[in-house]
Design an enzyme around this catalytic site. Sequence first.
Site, PDB file in Angstrom:
ATOM      1  N   ILE A  13       0.854  -0.991   0.021  1.00  0.00           N
ATOM      2  CA  ILE A  13       0.048   0.021  -0.078  1.00  0.00           C
ATOM      3  C   ILE A  13       0.955   1.350   0.210  1.00  0.00           C
ATOM      4  CG2 ILE A  13      -1.701   1.159   1.152  1.00  0.00           C
ATOM      5  CD1 ILE A  13      -2.576  -1.359   2.632  1.00  0.00           C
ATOM      6  N   GLY A  43       6.383  -5.837  -7.296  1.00  0.00           N
ATOM      7  CA  GLY A  43       5.598  -6.907  -7.867  1.00  0.00           C
ATOM      8  C   GLY A  43       4.544  -6.542  -8.545  1.00  0.00           C
ATOM      9  N   LEU A 224      18.668   3.509 -18.083  1.00  0.00           N
ATOM     10  CA  LEU A 224      19.655   4.488 -18.035  1.00  0.00           C
ATOM     11  C   LEU A 224      18.621   5.863 -17.826  1.00  0.00           C
ATOM     12  CD1 LEU A 224      22.141   3.708 -20.884  1.00  0.00           C
ATOM     13  CD2 LEU A 224      22.476   3.356 -18.353  1.00  0.00           C
ATOM     14  N   ALA A 253       6.984   4.595 -10.826  1.00  0.00           N
ATOM     15  CA  ALA A 253       6.702   3.248 -11.250  1.00  0.00           C
ATOM     16  C   ALA A 253       7.529   3.088 -12.805  1.00  0.00           C
ATOM     17  CB  ALA A 253       5.466   2.854 -11.236  1.00  0.00           C
ATOM     18  N   ALA A 254       8.318   3.932 -12.980  1.00  0.00           N
ATOM     19  CA  ALA A 254       8.819   4.007 -14.253  1.00  0.00           C
ATOM     20  C   ALA A 254       9.662   2.655 -14.738  1.00  0.00           C
ATOM     21  CB  ALA A 254       9.707   5.269 -14.584  1.00  0.00           C
ATOM     22  N   GLY A 255      10.615   2.450 -13.764  1.00  0.00           N
ATOM     23  CA  GLY A 255      11.181   1.219 -13.862  1.00  0.00           C
ATOM     24  C   GLY A 255      10.399  -0.315 -14.250  1.00  0.00           C
ATOM     25  N   ASP A 256       9.380  -0.279 -13.132  1.00  0.00           N
ATOM     26  CA  ASP A 256       8.319  -1.399 -12.892  1.00  0.00           C
ATOM     27  C   ASP A 256       7.729  -1.412 -14.380  1.00  0.00           C
ATOM     28  OD1 ASP A 256       9.189  -1.974 -10.547  1.00  0.00           O
ATOM     29  OD2 ASP A 256       7.707  -0.747  -9.691  1.00  0.00           O
TER      30      ASP A 256
END
Length: 311
Positions: A13, A43, A224, A253-256
């Site tokens: 959360i 996840g 990068l 949450a860009a990488g996810d």
Amino acid sequence: MKKQVTIVGSTNIDKVTRVPRLALSGETLSTPQHQEEVMGGKGLNQAVAIARSGAKANFITKVGSDFDLSQKVNEENLNLEYVLRSEKFETGQAYITVSKATGDNIIYVYEGANGDLSAKDIWDQQEALKGSDFCLTQLEIPLETALTAFKEAKAAGVTTVLNPAPVPDQDDLPKALLEQTDLIIPNEHEAALITDIPVSDRASLIANANYFFDLGLKHVLITLGDKGAFYKSASGKEVMVPAIKTTAIDTTAAGDTFIGALLSRLSPSFDNVEGAIRYAVAASSLTVSQAGALPSIPVENDVLAQLPKMS
């Protein structure tokens, strides 16, 4: 046949505070916005990104005993039948401060039920791996659990993908886990923490990749940020995909999003890796331009519309 990915990972959360800028140590800032609560966790973010790009996402995770994830997240293609409940801990929580000035963030995580996801849980839920193209995990769950997931995936003939975040102390990251990994996807800072090779240019990217190849990995993809993404395979293939220029509102949450979008497109043979990376870069460029974790993850049609902006 629809692509299928099994994700073994965290559910949190997210408690988000948006501030004019990140405060200095000891400084007090006032903010015009109250704290928001949204769903997140690496996840769950990655599972939703996979599902929104049209692939089936089997999600193995653990939440608090009285928490119903299906009431919070309802996505077509997201399979929640493998969600488990902890009798010991509450659902994980992340405390996130986001700078309105730059989109940068500071995150503190209470692992909660994520830390209670065990190797036995993976054995009990291994049905999720059947028919999967990839098994994806991160390090917001116990290392032993991640290792068990990859061993079970390998036994089932499933390609393993590790997002090594957050990075534990170098001595605490077991080489046994890396040895069970087919594709590793760190960002440039995570890669340097693991390899002790700072990323500054192409030569340093190749040196990072070689570190992982020496451990038996076949594929390395280093993100990068606003410079794009770098991929190299042990067989010699090399790809550099530049980012799309965009105004960053929230990078949470860009990488996810990148990882989930990538796996929704990538073939287990990696023969379409450049196209999959281009799709992932387009997806993450949309994510940073919006606020929030799950709310900012784009759907497939929006990503496809963004692709023509790729140079």
